[in-house]
Scaffold this active site. Structure first.
Site, PDB file in Angstrom:
ATOM      1  N   GLY A  46       0.811  -1.343  -0.006  1.00 25.98           N
ATOM      2  CA  GLY A  46      -0.166  -0.078   0.133  1.00 25.98           C
ATOM      3  C   GLY A  46       0.700   1.259  -0.034  1.00 25.98           C
ATOM      4  N   GLN A  51       3.090   9.895   1.068  1.00 27.80           N
ATOM      5  CA  GLN A  51       4.323   9.222   1.020  1.00 27.80           C
ATOM      6  C   GLN A  51       5.098   9.834  -0.088  1.00 27.80           C
ATOM      7  OE1 GLN A  51       2.377   5.255   2.063  1.00 27.80           O
ATOM      8  NE2 GLN A  51       4.192   5.267   3.097  1.00 27.80           N
ATOM      9  N   CYS A  89       5.964  -0.110   7.103  1.00 28.78           N
ATOM     10  CA  CYS A  89       5.235   1.088   6.231  1.00 28.78           C
ATOM     11  C   CYS A  89       6.606   1.178   5.462  1.00 28.78           C
ATOM     12  CB  CYS A  89       4.946   2.196   7.066  1.00 28.78           C
ATOM     13  SG  CYS A  89       4.554   3.686   6.163  1.00 28.78           S
ATOM     14  N   LEU A  90       6.486   1.748   4.169  1.00 27.26           N
ATOM     15  CA  LEU A  90       7.389   2.114   3.329  1.00 27.26           C
ATOM     16  C   LEU A  90       8.159   3.557   3.756  1.00 27.26           C
ATOM     17  CD1 LEU A  90       5.905   1.260  -0.303  1.00 27.26           C
ATOM     18  CD2 LEU A  90       7.610  -0.088   0.985  1.00 27.26           C
ATOM     19  N   HIS A 131      -4.409   1.198   7.514  1.00 25.26           N
ATOM     20  CA  HIS A 131      -2.935   1.994   7.746  1.00 25.26           C
ATOM     21  C   HIS A 131      -3.039   2.834   6.444  1.00 25.26           C
ATOM     22  CE1 HIS A 131       1.738   1.471   7.812  1.00 25.26           C
ATOM     23  NE2 HIS A 131       1.429   2.306   6.438  1.00 25.26           N
ATOM     24  N   GLU A 132      -3.449   2.762   5.500  1.00 28.78           N
ATOM     25  CA  GLU A 132      -3.520   3.898   4.420  1.00 28.78           C
ATOM     26  C   GLU A 132      -4.253   4.954   4.762  1.00 28.78           C
ATOM     27  OE1 GLU A 132      -1.032   3.469   2.620  1.00 28.78           O
ATOM     28  OE2 GLU A 132      -0.461   1.340   2.984  1.00 28.78           O
ATOM     29  N   HIS A 135      -2.736   7.201   7.039  1.00 23.99           N
ATOM     30  CA  HIS A 135      -1.704   8.221   6.421  1.00 23.99           C
ATOM     31  C   HIS A 135      -2.280   9.443   5.979  1.00 23.99           C
ATOM     32  CE1 HIS A 135       2.189   6.362   6.151  1.00 23.99           C
ATOM     33  NE2 HIS A 135       1.789   5.129   5.650  1.00 23.99           N
TER      34      HIS A 135
END
Ligand code: NI
Length: 162
Positions: A46, A51, A89-90, A131-132, A135
């Site tokens: 994701g 991000q 997380c990236l 999670h997304e 963000h």
């Protein structure tokens, strides 16, 4: 298409609330394509627009590598159950922590053609949607971690020992 630079924790853009998308534009279509390319290249499941430095309510998710999902202006309508497990997380490269999330999520969003649709997910997809969407509110999973935030290799090595 192009790979975009992924912002990492400490970058203030990751703590900001994102704006609603009002209409699809060629620039936003390109952003969505780039977000998929960037996510796949980084082996993520994701990615949210902040991000890559864009404060808009756009998320891409693919938990299997074969189910690309675009969520524009997503809203979670319903959740149930819980799941507790490793999350990363990236924007927090190389780290994993334990986070409890709903095990089922129902959400509404717009696709890349600004068509509204509903989506239901369990397990990893439910986790990714939560999670997304966090963000988009400027929230990172690290604030929800139970116990230490660990190096990913150590996290999974410890799980094998248990
Ligand atoms: Ni993330």
């Amino acid at each position: 298409m192009a790979i975009r630079m992924i912002r990492t924790m400490g970058d203030p853009i990751l703590t900001k609330k994102c704006k609603e998308v009002k209409e699809m534009t060629p620039r936003l279509r390109e952003l969505i394509e780039d977000m998929f390319e960037t996510m796949y290249e980084a082996n993520g499941v994701g990615l949210a627009a902040p991000q890559v430095g864009i404060l808009k309510r756009i998320v891409v998710i693919d938990t299997t590598g074969e189910d690309p999902i675009v969520m524009i202006n997503p809203r979670i309508l319903e959740t149930s159950g819980t799941q507790t497990g490793g999350e990363g997380c990236l924007s927090v490269p190389g780290k994993t922590g334990t986070v409890t999330r709903p095990n089922y999520v129902k959400a509404v969003a717009f696709d890349e053609n600004m068509q509204e649709y509903e989506i239901e997910g369990t397990e990893l997809l439910a986790r990714a949607i939560c999670h997304e969407t966090d963000h988009l509110e400027g929230q990172l999973y690290v604030d929800k971690v139970e116990g230490p935030l660990m190096d990913t290799d150590d996290y999974y090595a410890d799980m094998e020992e248990e």
